[in-house]
Design an enzyme around this catalytic site. Structure first.
Site, mmCIF file in Angstrom:
data_model
loop_
_atom_site.group_PDB
_atom_site.id
_atom_site.type_symbol
_atom_site.label_atom_id
_atom_site.label_comp_id
_atom_site.label_asym_id
_atom_site.label_seq_id
_atom_site.Cartn_x
_atom_site.Cartn_y
_atom_site.Cartn_z
ATOM 1 N N ARG A 108 1.458 1.391 -6.187
ATOM 2 C CA ARG A 108 1.662 0.512 -5.059
ATOM 3 C C ARG A 108 0.356 0.019 -4.453
ATOM 4 O O ARG A 108 0.262 -1.027 -3.523
ATOM 5 C CB ARG A 108 2.169 1.258 -3.883
ATOM 6 C CG ARG A 108 3.675 1.883 -3.979
ATOM 7 C CD ARG A 108 4.038 2.411 -2.664
ATOM 8 N NE ARG A 108 4.089 1.453 -1.618
ATOM 9 C CZ ARG A 108 5.400 0.761 -1.537
ATOM 10 N NH1 ARG A 108 6.306 0.918 -2.426
ATOM 11 N NH2 ARG A 108 5.332 -0.099 -0.349
ATOM 12 N N TRP A 145 -3.646 -1.655 -1.156
ATOM 13 C CA TRP A 145 -3.759 -2.904 -2.124
ATOM 14 C C TRP A 145 -4.181 -4.028 -1.146
ATOM 15 O O TRP A 145 -3.239 -4.500 -0.192
ATOM 16 C CB TRP A 145 -2.332 -3.132 -2.440
ATOM 17 C CG TRP A 145 -2.334 -4.414 -3.345
ATOM 18 C CD1 TRP A 145 -1.921 -5.696 -2.913
ATOM 19 C CD2 TRP A 145 -2.455 -4.684 -4.686
ATOM 20 N NE1 TRP A 145 -1.817 -6.267 -4.152
ATOM 21 C CE2 TRP A 145 -2.517 -6.049 -5.079
ATOM 22 C CE3 TRP A 145 -3.117 -3.920 -5.514
ATOM 23 C CZ2 TRP A 145 -2.572 -6.710 -6.128
ATOM 24 C CZ3 TRP A 145 -3.367 -4.589 -6.884
ATOM 25 C CH2 TRP A 145 -3.099 -5.728 -7.233
ATOM 26 N N ASN A 183 0.885 0.210 6.153
ATOM 27 C CA ASN A 183 1.214 -0.617 4.956
ATOM 28 C C ASN A 183 1.875 -1.850 5.561
ATOM 29 O O ASN A 183 2.669 -1.855 6.352
ATOM 30 C CB ASN A 183 2.145 -0.137 4.103
ATOM 31 C CG ASN A 183 2.841 -0.958 3.013
ATOM 32 O OD1 ASN A 183 2.195 -1.850 2.291
ATOM 33 N ND2 ASN A 183 3.970 -0.579 2.528
ATOM 34 N N GLY A 184 1.635 -3.225 5.060
ATOM 35 C CA GLY A 184 2.073 -4.425 5.434
ATOM 36 C C GLY A 184 0.834 -5.127 6.255
ATOM 37 O O GLY A 184 -0.227 -5.114 5.864
ATOM 38 N N GLU A 228 5.366 -19.947 -22.177
ATOM 39 C CA GLU A 228 5.507 -18.590 -21.347
ATOM 40 C C GLU A 228 6.441 -17.827 -22.067
ATOM 41 O O GLU A 228 6.383 -16.378 -22.290
ATOM 42 C CB GLU A 228 5.442 -18.694 -19.927
ATOM 43 C CG GLU A 228 5.615 -17.703 -19.174
ATOM 44 C CD GLU A 228 4.298 -16.256 -19.321
ATOM 45 O OE1 GLU A 228 3.369 -16.840 -19.714
ATOM 46 O OE2 GLU A 228 4.592 -15.218 -18.995
ATOM 47 N N CYS A 237 0.887 -1.192 -0.037
ATOM 48 C CA CYS A 237 0.065 0.073 -0.020
ATOM 49 C C CYS A 237 0.899 1.162 0.021
ATOM 50 O O CYS A 237 2.324 1.071 0.038
ATOM 51 C CB CYS A 237 -0.788 0.081 1.283
ATOM 52 S SG CYS A 237 -1.783 -1.555 1.300
ATOM 53 N N LYS A 252 -4.168 -4.470 -19.557
ATOM 54 C CA LYS A 252 -3.655 -5.332 -18.412
ATOM 55 C C LYS A 252 -4.632 -6.325 -17.809
ATOM 56 O O LYS A 252 -4.390 -7.584 -17.632
ATOM 57 C CB LYS A 252 -3.234 -4.296 -17.362
ATOM 58 C CG LYS A 252 -2.578 -5.176 -16.163
ATOM 59 C CD LYS A 252 -1.379 -5.801 -16.402
ATOM 60 C CE LYS A 252 -0.893 -6.623 -15.240
ATOM 61 N NZ LYS A 252 0.021 -7.632 -15.666
ATOM 62 N N LYS A 289 5.889 -14.237 -23.477
ATOM 63 C CA LYS A 289 6.680 -12.651 -23.130
ATOM 64 C C LYS A 289 7.217 -12.155 -24.222
ATOM 65 O O LYS A 289 7.097 -10.950 -24.427
ATOM 66 C CB LYS A 289 7.587 -13.241 -22.155
ATOM 67 C CG LYS A 289 7.200 -13.325 -20.736
ATOM 68 C CD LYS A 289 6.518 -12.305 -19.897
ATOM 69 C CE LYS A 289 5.262 -12.147 -19.911
ATOM 70 N NZ LYS A 289 4.276 -12.981 -19.886
HETATM 71 C C1 AGP Z 1 0.206 -11.731 -19.969
HETATM 72 O O1 AGP Z 1 1.405 -11.293 -20.025
HETATM 73 C C2 AGP Z 1 -0.683 -11.134 -20.777
HETATM 74 N N1 AGP Z 1 -0.849 -9.817 -20.012
HETATM 75 C C3 AGP Z 1 -2.050 -11.820 -20.823
HETATM 76 O O2 AGP Z 1 -1.749 -13.135 -21.524
HETATM 77 C C4 AGP Z 1 -2.609 -12.085 -19.378
HETATM 78 O O3 AGP Z 1 -1.918 -13.142 -18.752
HETATM 79 C C5 AGP Z 1 -3.992 -12.804 -19.584
HETATM 80 O O4 AGP Z 1 -4.795 -11.640 -20.279
HETATM 81 C C6 AGP Z 1 -4.536 -13.215 -18.533
HETATM 82 O O5 AGP Z 1 -4.989 -11.982 -17.485
HETATM 83 P P1 AGP Z 1 -5.278 -12.350 -15.904
HETATM 84 O O6 AGP Z 1 -4.219 -13.249 -15.551
HETATM 85 O O7 AGP Z 1 -5.373 -10.857 -15.300
HETATM 86 O O8 AGP Z 1 -6.602 -13.321 -16.035
#
Ligand code: AGP
Length: 609
Positions: free
Chosen positions: A27, A74, A100-101, A482, A2, A604, A486
């Site tokens: 954070r 968080w 925080n913690g 994976e 946090c 994200k 990446k």
């Molecule tokens: C991973 O680097 C990507 N950003 C994407 O594949 C991600 O893992 C996927 O969209 C799942 O997201 P989530 O873990 O939030 O469900």
């Protein structure tokens, strides 16, 4: 983690604190709050959601205070909500705390306050216990009350405290969670991290563990655990605010790669009892219910799906339950066989991925027991699950998931070992051996990170490549997927992962002079077969980047370059194997000048189907 901010000075505390909180949003951002000294006493305002929600909610109010504390949360204990957000007040309303913690013994302290002092709690947080404890000891001297309270608190924390009857000061304590003091002219600050202060000050004190801080407008003093004042050199900050949020790293992704020893360690250690047994908070399934489970689905997307591939390997190996791993967007359209003897494990960093959520709902409708592995406390996937197993990776800001992946895998090891002990499918010796291997992982991850320069050099040699293959066998196959993801998602290079044994069934036709192949050869029992696969592609002109355990030197004769990882049992290699692949992808993207933290076309959290 946090974010904490505190201010004592001549300026408008509300504006300055909100400013600072915004710089700490990385954070944590599931709720935020502020406590100010106003004529009427301590005024607290808090809101669920981003800091802007808090800012908007108090925009119409007038605050004259020049002393206050603020917090951006968080969640680790207690879902994100207005009630659970900080600051928390003592029953008297005269003490306000931001934190925080985690207070490890908060349940015991809460029960003592309730039973012996009749304290009524409003929230489910450990933080409110701190506020009530200080309130209990407060007799007009805030420092005194804070020392008495913190003497009883166990855990890793940083706190900021203000008292209605002492409106000119802030007291703060550091124990294993970051805390700094900002030194201004006729003003002083406390904060979790440098970015919160950079708009106002660049002279700071770095507070050390078990130190207590007393700041007023004109002074900032540091005291040790015996309440003796200590002197501290002033640290001059040269970073700009943006760099400071990344703690000096060029990108959040690299910062988060480097946070993995801590994240993996915390995800493991906080779930171990003193006797080394696993305590799975958040898992309510009984031994009898577990024995009824005859099929497990692990369903997720992207990186979370790749973590599921490792999870399958661990659960089948330790708990001897058949596991099927499926991509969420496919799962519910193939009419899967699910009934009340099925366990459905949803994996999601954000807990908001709609494909995963809809697959979870389908499995729930068919009677499955829902367990989720999630990083965001109180997210939709978590709320719709019967049991939740949180990764404690902290906020993951970069779109490319790194620390969430390794902490998800750690969760699967713990789930698999927990199931194995409940089902009697693992001997005590083997359990202890694997547990020992897991405990050694954070230090081994760090050793790989210490070798970052070699991997950067290899990336510099290869960053112009147009395509790359990732191959592996056994537990390395999931990691190959994976590593490939990446690279493609941040460098936009066309990468492809395949089980090494499958190459000869068609794909090897693509291997030609100069093709780059990343060969993962960490599985002792499959090492020789991998060496043959490396020879296979080398014979067709490939440049092979080998990855193996440090004692397996034979690969140096076969591969063009080799990255070694520390020795460990085959079962736990994935958490180590992925680290060089993350670093390699990062530097290839960096040399290509890509927008690493926010790659094109990506989000994200994908909240659409
Ligand atoms: C991973 O680097 C990507 N950003 C994407 O594949 C991600 O893992 C996927 O969209 C799942 O997201 P989530 O873990 O939030 O469900």
């Amino acid at each position: 983690m946090c974010g904490i901010v505190g201010y004592v000075g001549d300026g408008n505390a509300r504006d300055i604190i909100i400013d600072g909180l915004k710089r700490l949003e990385y954070r944590g951002y599931d709720s935020a709050g502020i406590a100010l000294h106003e004529a009427a006493g301590l005024v607290v305002r808090k809101q669920k959601g981003k800091i802007k929600n808090l800012e908007d909610s108090i925009a119409g109010e007038t605050f004259t205070s020049s002393v206050g504390i603020g917090h951006t949360r968080w969640a680790t204990h207690g879902a994100p909500s207005e009630t659970n957000s900080h600051p928390h007040l003592s029953e008297s309303g005269k003490i306000a705390v931001v934190h925080n913690g985690i207070i490890e013994n908060y349940v015991k302290l809460k029960e003592k306050l309730q039973k012996e002092h009749g304290v009524k709690f409003k929230s489910e947080t450990d933080t409110e216990v701190i506020a009530q404890l200080i309130g209990l000891y407060y007799k007009g001297d805030l420092m005194d009350a804070v020392y008495k309270a913190t003497a009883e608190m166990e855990g890793a924390y940083a706190i900021g405290v203000i008292a209605a009857d002492e409106p000119d000061k802030i007291v703060a304590v550091r124990r294993d969670a970051p805390l700094i003091v900002g030194l201004g002219t006729h003003c002083n600050f406390i904060a979790s991290d440098i970015p919160a202060l950079l708009k106002y000050v660049r002279q700071i004190y770095l507070i050390e563990n078990n130190e207590t801080v007393l700041i007023t407008k004109e002074a900032a003093k540091i005291f040790d655990s015996d309440r003796k004042e200590v002197k501290r050199d002033v640290f001059h900050v040269t970073w700009d605010a943006d760099a400071a949020e990344k703690e000096g790293y060029d990108h959040f992704m690299l910062k988060e790669i480097h946070e993995q020893p801590k994240g993996v360690g915390e995800t493991l250690n906080r779930r171990l009892d003193d006797d080394g047994s696993i305590k799975l908070d958040g898992i309510t399934i009984s031994k009898e219910e577990l024995e009824k489970i005859n099929k497990i689905y692990i369903v997720a997307c992207g990186t979370a799906y790749h973590a599921g591939l490792v999870g399958k390997y661990a659960i089948e190996k330790f708990a001897k339950i058949p596991v099927e791993v499926d991509i969420a967007s496919e799962f519910r359209y193939r009419d899967p066989f699910v009934d009340e003897n099925t366990m459905f494990i949803a994996v999601s960093q954000s807990g908001e991925t709609l494909d995963t959520l809809e697959a979870l709902r389908e499995a729930k409708r068919k009677g499955a027991r829902i367990l989720s592995v999630v990083n965001v406390v109180g997210s939709t996937v978590a709320r719709e699950s019967d049991d939740v197993f949180y990764t404690w990776a902290g906020p993951e800001i970069a779109v490319a998931s790194t620390k969430a992946y390794t902490t998800q895998i750690m969760c699967f090891y713990l789930i698999a070992l927990y199931m194995a002990t409940k089902r009697g499918t693992i001997t005590a010796d083997y359990y202890n051996q694997i547990m020992g291997e897991l405990k050694a992982l954070p230090e081994k991850i760090q050793r790989i990170l210490d070798n970052e320069k070699q991997i950067e050099e290899l990336a510099k040699k290869q960053y112009k490549l147009s395509s790359i293959f990732y191959i592996g066998r056994g537990a390395d196959v999931g990691v190959a997927y994976e590593g490939s993801l990446k690279l493609k998602e941040i460098s936009y290079i066309n990468s492809f992962a395949i089980a090494a044994g499958e190459l000869k069934h068609g794909t090897i036709a693509l291997i030609e002079d100069g093709t780059v192949v990343f060969a993962l050869a960490t599985q002792d029992r499959l090492y020789d077969k991998m060496l043959s696969n490396i020879q296979e592609v080398r014979a067709r002109g490939a440049y092979v980047l080998g990855l193996a355990k440090e004692n397996n030197k034979e690969i140096e004769k076969q591969a063009s370059d080799v990255i070694f990882i520390p020795e460990c049992a085959d079962e736990v290699t994935p958490i180590l194997t992925v680290i060089p692949l993350q670093i390699f992808a990062y530097y290839v993207a960096k040399f290509r000048g890509c927008d690493i933290d926010k790659p094109k076309n990506l989000a994200k959290s994908v909240t659409v189907e």
